[in-house]
Design an enzyme around this catalytic site. Structure first.
Site, PDB file in Angstrom:
ATOM      1  CB  SER A  10      -6.949  -1.309  -8.630  1.00  0.00           C
ATOM      2  OG  SER A  10      -7.519  -0.215  -9.321  1.00  0.00           O
ATOM      3  CG  HIS A  35      -2.644  -0.844  -9.462  1.00  0.00           C
ATOM      4  ND1 HIS A  35      -1.465  -1.159 -10.100  1.00  0.00           N
ATOM      5  CD2 HIS A  35      -3.553  -0.631 -10.441  1.00  0.00           C
ATOM      6  CE1 HIS A  35      -1.664  -1.156 -11.417  1.00  0.00           C
ATOM      7  NE2 HIS A  35      -2.919  -0.844 -11.646  1.00  0.00           N
ATOM      8  CG  ASP A  37      -5.737   1.492 -12.307  1.00  0.00           C
ATOM      9  OD1 ASP A  37      -6.462   0.760 -11.613  1.00  0.00           O
ATOM     10  OD2 ASP A  37      -4.741   1.084 -12.934  1.00  0.00           O
ATOM     11  CG  MET A  39      -7.518   5.236 -16.511  1.00  0.00           C
ATOM     12  SD  MET A  39      -9.076   4.332 -16.428  1.00  0.00           S
ATOM     13  CE  MET A  39      -8.523   2.835 -15.602  1.00  0.00           C
ATOM     14  CG  HIS A  68      -1.548   0.907 -14.852  1.00  0.00           C
ATOM     15  ND1 HIS A  68      -2.590   0.023 -14.956  1.00  0.00           N
ATOM     16  CD2 HIS A  68      -0.971   0.956 -16.078  1.00  0.00           C
ATOM     17  CE1 HIS A  68      -2.649  -0.437 -16.207  1.00  0.00           C
ATOM     18  NE2 HIS A  68      -1.670   0.114 -16.902  1.00  0.00           N
ATOM     19  CG  MET A  70      -3.784   2.547 -18.281  1.00  0.00           C
ATOM     20  SD  MET A  70      -5.146   1.781 -17.410  1.00  0.00           S
ATOM     21  CE  MET A  70      -4.870   2.437 -15.782  1.00  0.00           C
ATOM     22  CG  MET A 139      -2.756  -4.097 -19.103  1.00  0.00           C
ATOM     23  SD  MET A 139      -3.371  -3.269 -17.648  1.00  0.00           S
ATOM     24  CE  MET A 139      -5.105  -3.350 -17.806  1.00  0.00           C
ATOM     25  N   GLY A 144      -8.947   0.489 -18.878  1.00  0.00           N
ATOM     26  CA  GLY A 144      -9.957   1.555 -18.908  1.00  0.00           C
ATOM     27  C   GLY A 144     -10.965   1.463 -17.788  1.00  0.00           C
ATOM     28  N   GLY A 147     -13.717  -4.060 -12.776  1.00  0.00           N
ATOM     29  CA  GLY A 147     -14.883  -4.943 -12.808  1.00  0.00           C
ATOM     30  C   GLY A 147     -15.068  -5.726 -14.086  1.00  0.00           C
ATOM     31  CG  ASP A 177      -3.966  -4.041 -13.579  1.00  0.00           C
ATOM     32  OD1 ASP A 177      -3.541  -2.927 -13.916  1.00  0.00           O
ATOM     33  OD2 ASP A 177      -5.074  -4.201 -13.031  1.00  0.00           O
ATOM     34  N   GLY A 178      -6.203  -7.033 -13.749  1.00  0.00           N
ATOM     35  CA  GLY A 178      -7.477  -6.995 -14.475  1.00  0.00           C
ATOM     36  C   GLY A 178      -8.289  -8.262 -14.251  1.00  0.00           C
ATOM     37  CB  SER A 200     -14.260  -5.391  -8.742  1.00  0.00           C
ATOM     38  OG  SER A 200     -13.512  -6.023  -9.723  1.00  0.00           O
TER      39      SER A 200
HETATM   40  C1  DX5 Z   1      -7.943  -1.263 -15.636  1.00  0.00           C
HETATM   41  C2  DX5 Z   1      -6.953  -1.029 -14.495  1.00  0.00           C
HETATM   42  C3  DX5 Z   1      -6.984  -2.127 -13.470  1.00  0.00           C
HETATM   43  C4  DX5 Z   1      -8.354  -2.276 -12.798  1.00  0.00           C
HETATM   44  C5  DX5 Z   1      -8.372  -3.537 -11.960  1.00  0.00           C
HETATM   45  O1  DX5 Z   1      -7.612  -0.423 -16.730  1.00  0.00           O
HETATM   46  O2  DX5 Z   1      -5.635  -0.921 -14.982  1.00  0.00           O
HETATM   47  O3  DX5 Z   1      -5.984  -1.861 -12.485  1.00  0.00           O
HETATM   48  O4  DX5 Z   1      -8.600  -1.165 -11.981  1.00  0.00           O
HETATM   49  O5  DX5 Z   1      -9.669  -3.637 -11.426  1.00  0.00           O
HETATM   50  P1  DX5 Z   1     -10.390  -5.064 -11.354  1.00  0.00           P
HETATM   51  O6  DX5 Z   1      -9.566  -5.871 -10.377  1.00  0.00           O
HETATM   52  O7  DX5 Z   1     -11.764  -4.752 -10.849  1.00  0.00           O
HETATM   53  O8  DX5 Z   1     -10.360  -5.642 -12.730  1.00  0.00           O
HETATM   54 ZN    ZN Z   2      -4.080  -0.859 -13.437  1.00  0.00          ZN
END
Ligand code: DX5
Ligand code: ZN
Length: 220
Positions: A10, A35, A37, A39, A68, A70, A139, A144, A147, A177-178, A200
């Protein structure tokens, strides 16, 4: 269906002042997907990048852009992300009035369709759509932020959906994911995930050795 494990780093955890270079480094480090993200500060309490940025990032790699979304509403933006170079467009059924309509919008643009479920969301939201989609994103954190801590309670949901996909012999990527790290990645694979998203862990562990971290997630 036995699928080899794919790693989708990501870029939310990347250095936003040099995202192009970071994407090329991930490509060279062996990432299968990138990936991205997206938002909107409305569906989730954070704001990241839009289609114009993704368009600028497209030339930095040929690897799959695993986008992705969101965001809510989502339908009116699908074409922009498609034109920007998204390969997989993943949306949240919680963010649209009509899941079938959103799926058809993505398919019409000849892009792969992903559906993402928040930790509390039931697989009932996607069960009727499995034959029309290419990826399910489970998820394991509240969407959001990167880390955050992995939520093991989603593993049961992951097992259930993987069982349904296998019984129906569907060719669907199951992505988690997460909070994925070197310890819990094995649990995610055993539960049925064949695509691991990580931000992370990949960017921070082993002094940010991307190749090493991608390799550990793939093999652990
Ligand atoms: C959170 C994202 C994830 C996130 C993953 O809303 O959809 O893709 O960036 O990051 P880590 O691996 O640090 O949880
Ligand atoms: Zn994501």
């Amino acid at each position: 269906m036995t699928s080899s494990i794919k790693i989708s780093p990501s870029i939310l955890s990347a250095d936003f002042s040099k995202l192009g270079e970071e994407i090329t480094s991930l490509d060279k480090a062996g990432a299968d997907y990138i990936h991205v993200d997206v938002m909107d500060g409305h569906f989730v309490p954070n704001l990241t990048i839009g289609p114009e940025v993704i368009k600028k990032l497209r030339p930095f790699t040929k690897k799959v852009f695993d986008v992705h979304l969101m965001i809510s509403p989502v339908d009116q933006y699908i074409e922009a992300y498609s034109k920007a170079g998204a390969d997989i467009i993943t949306f949240h059924p919680e963010a649209t009035e009509d899941t079938s309509k959103t799926i058809n919008l993505i398919k019409k643009l000849k892009k792969k369709v992903g559906i993402s479920l928040k930790p509390e969301s039931s697989i009932d939201l996607i069960k009727d759509h499995l034959s029309k989609i290419d990826l399910i994103l489970i998820m394991s954190v509240e969407p959001g932020f990167g880390g955050q801590k992995f939520m093991p309670k989603v593993l049961d949901k992951l097992k259930n959906i993987a069982k349904i996909v296998s019984e129906k012999k569907l060719n669907i990527d199951i992505e988690i994911d997460g909070g994925i790290n070197f310890e819990n990645c094995r649990l995610a694979k055993e539960a049925g995930a064949n695509v691991l998203v990580s931000g992370s862990t990949i960017f921070k562990e082993n002094k940010g050795d991307l190749k090493k971290n991608i390799g550990i997630l793939r093999s652990n």
